[in-house]
Scaffold this motif. Structure first.
Motif, PDB file in Angstrom:
ATOM      1  N   LEU A   1      -5.507  -7.025 -10.205  1.00 31.53           N
ATOM      2  CA  LEU A   1      -4.448  -6.842  -9.211  1.00 31.53           C
ATOM      3  C   LEU A   1      -3.512  -5.701  -9.594  1.00 31.53           C
ATOM      4  N   ARG A   2      -3.226  -5.575 -10.874  1.00 26.91           N
ATOM      5  CA  ARG A   2      -2.369  -4.480 -11.348  1.00 26.91           C
ATOM      6  C   ARG A   2      -3.042  -3.132 -11.114  1.00 26.91           C
ATOM      7  N   ASP A   3      -4.297  -3.027 -11.536  1.00 26.74           N
ATOM      8  CA  ASP A   3      -5.011  -1.752 -11.449  1.00 26.74           C
ATOM      9  C   ASP A   3      -5.278  -1.321 -10.008  1.00 26.74           C
ATOM     10  N   SER A   4      -5.412  -2.287  -9.101  1.00 21.11           N
ATOM     11  CA  SER A   4      -5.668  -1.965  -7.698  1.00 21.11           C
ATOM     12  C   SER A   4      -4.385  -1.657  -6.931  1.00 21.11           C
ATOM     13  N   GLY A   5      -3.246  -1.900  -7.552  1.00 24.66           N
ATOM     14  CA  GLY A   5      -1.965  -1.689  -6.882  1.00 24.66           C
ATOM     15  C   GLY A   5      -1.520  -2.874  -6.048  1.00 24.66           C
ATOM     16  N   CYS A   6      -2.276  -3.942  -6.094  1.00 19.84           N
ATOM     17  CA  CYS A   6      -1.983  -5.110  -5.267  1.00 19.84           C
ATOM     18  C   CYS A   6      -0.611  -5.709  -5.578  1.00 19.84           C
ATOM     19  N   ILE A   7      -0.232  -5.725  -6.822  1.00 20.61           N
ATOM     20  CA  ILE A   7       1.050  -6.334  -7.183  1.00 20.61           C
ATOM     21  C   ILE A   7       2.209  -5.478  -6.675  1.00 20.61           C
ATOM     22  N   GLN A   8       2.245  -4.219  -7.067  1.00 24.71           N
ATOM     23  CA  GLN A   8       3.387  -3.360  -6.741  1.00 24.71           C
ATOM     24  C   GLN A   8       3.386  -2.823  -5.307  1.00 24.71           C
ATOM     25  N   LYS A   9       2.215  -2.716  -4.701  1.00 24.21           N
ATOM     26  CA  LYS A   9       2.146  -2.132  -3.357  1.00 24.21           C
ATOM     27  C   LYS A   9       1.932  -3.157  -2.252  1.00 24.21           C
ATOM     28  N   PHE A  10       1.609  -4.392  -2.623  1.00 23.99           N
ATOM     29  CA  PHE A  10       1.310  -5.394  -1.598  1.00 23.99           C
ATOM     30  C   PHE A  10       2.122  -6.683  -1.787  1.00 23.99           C
ATOM     31  N   LEU A  11       1.985  -7.324  -2.923  1.00 20.31           N
ATOM     32  CA  LEU A  11       2.641  -8.616  -3.111  1.00 20.31           C
ATOM     33  C   LEU A  11       4.161  -8.509  -3.198  1.00 20.31           C
ATOM     34  N   VAL A  12       4.650  -7.632  -4.054  1.00 22.12           N
ATOM     35  CA  VAL A  12       6.111  -7.516  -4.231  1.00 22.12           C
ATOM     36  C   VAL A  12       6.794  -7.015  -2.950  1.00 22.12           C
ATOM     37  N   PRO A  13       6.308  -5.934  -2.322  1.00 21.93           N
ATOM     38  CA  PRO A  13       6.987  -5.468  -1.104  1.00 21.93           C
ATOM     39  C   PRO A  13       6.965  -6.474   0.048  1.00 21.93           C
ATOM     40  N   ASN A  14       5.956  -7.335   0.083  1.00 20.81           N
ATOM     41  CA  ASN A  14       5.814  -8.308   1.169  1.00 20.81           C
ATOM     42  C   ASN A  14       6.202  -9.725   0.759  1.00 20.81           C
ATOM     43  N   TYR A  15       6.884  -9.841  -0.358  1.00 26.61           N
ATOM     44  CA  TYR A  15       7.266 -11.153  -0.888  1.00 26.61           C
ATOM     45  C   TYR A  15       8.000 -11.999   0.141  1.00 26.61           C
ATOM     46  N   GLU A  16       8.971 -11.436   0.819  1.00 28.37           N
ATOM     47  CA  GLU A  16       9.801 -12.206   1.756  1.00 28.37           C
ATOM     48  C   GLU A  16       8.960 -12.895   2.828  1.00 28.37           C
ATOM     49  N   ILE A  17       7.913 -12.261   3.271  1.00 21.66           N
ATOM     50  CA  ILE A  17       7.036 -12.851   4.286  1.00 21.66           C
ATOM     51  C   ILE A  17       5.992 -13.746   3.629  1.00 21.66           C
ATOM     52  N   MET A  18       5.356 -13.247   2.578  1.00 25.67           N
ATOM     53  CA  MET A  18       4.209 -13.933   1.995  1.00 25.67           C
ATOM     54  C   MET A  18       4.568 -15.246   1.307  1.00 25.67           C
ATOM     55  N   HIS A  19       5.748 -15.340   0.720  1.00 26.30           N
ATOM     56  CA  HIS A  19       6.062 -16.573  -0.009  1.00 26.30           C
ATOM     57  C   HIS A  19       6.249 -17.766   0.918  1.00 26.30           C
ATOM     58  N   THR A  20       6.338 -17.519   2.223  1.00 30.14           N
ATOM     59  CA  THR A  20       6.462 -18.611   3.194  1.00 30.14           C
ATOM     60  C   THR A  20       5.098 -19.081   3.686  1.00 30.14           C
ATOM     61  N   GLN A  21       4.039 -18.371   3.317  1.00 38.77           N
ATOM     62  CA  GLN A  21       2.686 -18.703   3.766  1.00 38.77           C
ATOM     63  C   GLN A  21       2.008 -19.647   2.778  1.00 38.77           C
TER      64      GLN A  21
END
Length: 71
Positions: free
Chosen positions: A31-51
């Motif tokens: 996830l780190r190497d693909s950018g998933c953490i910094q470019k997907f999970l963290v920026p979308n935290y407000e929406i995703m943590h409710t799912q």
């Protein structure tokens, strides 16, 4: 990364590791190497943590698939 989003990322790493039968450390690297953490999970935290967990894991799988990253 704020505390809440950090906890969310850790939780999702473990959720993916459980679903994919991988070590959390291996999932973290992927996830780190693909950018998933910094470019997907963290920026979308407000929406995703409710799912639901399965929904977010599916979103992560789609993110990796689009970027041709093998699970």
């Amino acid at each position: 990364m704020i505390q809440d989003s950090f906890e969310f990322v850790v939780y999702m790493i473990h959720a993916c590791a459980n679903k994919w039968n991988r070590l959390p450390s291996a999932v973290y690297k992927k996830l780190r190497d693909s950018g998933c953490i910094q470019k997907f999970l963290v920026p979308n935290y407000e929406i995703m943590h409710t799912q639901g967990t399965d929904f977010v894991v599916s979103d992560i799988e789609e993110y990796l698939k689009v970027r041709k990253v093998a699970i």
